[in-house]
Scaffold this active site. Sequence first.
Site, PDB file in Angstrom:
ATOM      1  CE1 TYR A 142      -3.506  -2.648   0.658  1.00  0.00           C
ATOM      2  CE2 TYR A 142      -4.623  -0.645   1.319  1.00  0.00           C
ATOM      3  CZ  TYR A 142      -4.665  -1.974   0.948  1.00  0.00           C
ATOM      4  OH  TYR A 142      -5.873  -2.603   0.867  1.00  0.00           O
ATOM      5  CE  LYS A 191       1.693 -17.924  -2.107  1.00  0.00           C
ATOM      6  NZ  LYS A 191       0.829 -19.126  -2.098  1.00  0.00           N
ATOM      7  CG  ASP A 223      -2.101 -20.352  -0.463  1.00  0.00           C
ATOM      8  OD1 ASP A 223      -1.539 -20.295   0.649  1.00  0.00           O
ATOM      9  OD2 ASP A 223      -1.645 -21.023  -1.413  1.00  0.00           O
ATOM     10  CG  ASP A 247      -8.087  -4.615   1.974  1.00  0.00           C
ATOM     11  OD1 ASP A 247      -9.054  -4.162   2.613  1.00  0.00           O
ATOM     12  OD2 ASP A 247      -8.033  -4.601   0.726  1.00  0.00           O
ATOM     13  CG  ASP A 251     -13.594  -7.000   2.777  1.00  0.00           C
ATOM     14  OD1 ASP A 251     -13.295  -6.211   3.699  1.00  0.00           O
ATOM     15  OD2 ASP A 251     -14.089  -6.637   1.693  1.00  0.00           O
TER      16      ASP A 251
END
Length: 359
Positions: A142, A191, A223, A247, A251
């Site tokens: 970001y 990751k 994942d 982020d 959600d």
Amino acid sequence: MKKVVTVIKGDGIGPEIVTETLKVMDVIGVQYGHEFKYQEIAAGGAGIDACGKALPEESMEKCLDCDSVLLGAVGGPKWDQVDPKNRPEAALLGIRSGMGLYANLRPAKLFPQLAEASPLKPSIVAQGIDFLVVRELIGGVYFGNRYTREIGGQLVATDEMTYGELEVERIARVAFDTARKRRSKVTSIDKANVLDSSRLWRKVCERVAKDYPDVEFENMLVDNTAMQIVKCPSQFDVVVTENMFGDILSDEASMITGSIGMIPSSSLGKGTRGMYEPIHGSAPDIAGQNLANPIGTILSGAMMLKYSFDMDEEAAAIEAAVNAVLDDGYRTGDMMSEGMKRVSCSEMGDLIAAKLKKA
Ligand code: IPM
Ligand code: MG
């Protein structure tokens, strides 16, 4: 106590949900003898409309000169074409970073009354959903360099994801300290099978974990985490992760609790001044129709009272009022299920305020 709250109503449903939250905070003020002074500022699309800037300088100054910030939501299709550096979202990132708010806490907790609204099977929901996403908020992709160049006749775009040891360490410590007040388990998400930034992330988290022998610690690939959240969410207590993974996962985590409209968040840095906002967006499709769910913002207000103002009792009173209104069967459209009573955004705010007055 007297507290100055910088209020950013923002765009889309932002003004509606913030109005309901201030209504609830005002009742708390009267009941507990606090004075909340609101200084409203323009930011996001509203800032662009008012003066051409998503984050006007004086708005940023007011975020730094207050006791905490309450934000509704920013963004919407109306501002899709503006210069990327002046997008409404850039204002949000600018405030987070300008205030140094590196730790974003997003609880994924199932309200038992909403179990039916969860898209998961009842057998999974019954195991319980109560975890906390600790999202690093002012680093990573970001905030890395980004640029688009023309190479060999085509456009090539780059976004850099960078993390330093100190950045990872401070957010890891927030996760471990918070886990100690919960069920003492931290899952760090990365990751590391692909990304260098993740390999560093993992190394630092493992190092910090040694300082917390009483807290159970594990690493999980992002994942796999996305899958585990829907397969067996009860395994998680505190989940700590970098900005973009946080982020996305927050959600997902919110949705399994029944509605993203219910989930508050706090963003804190070094001091007690924070920013509090629901985790959902500006929902332009339902803006201005009095349909939004104000509870995520109202509970963000409760988090502000608790984490920034040390008003535990007041925060608990708001949470109890929300629970009581849900117990009575009132629902906004996003969390509606059969046999429940559908109410508007402002009716929901009124109901919660009325419960507080009665209590
Ligand atoms: C959030 C939002 C923001 C983010 C957007 C609006 C920039 O999705 O708070 O989760 O990505 O952080
Ligand atoms: Mg998001």
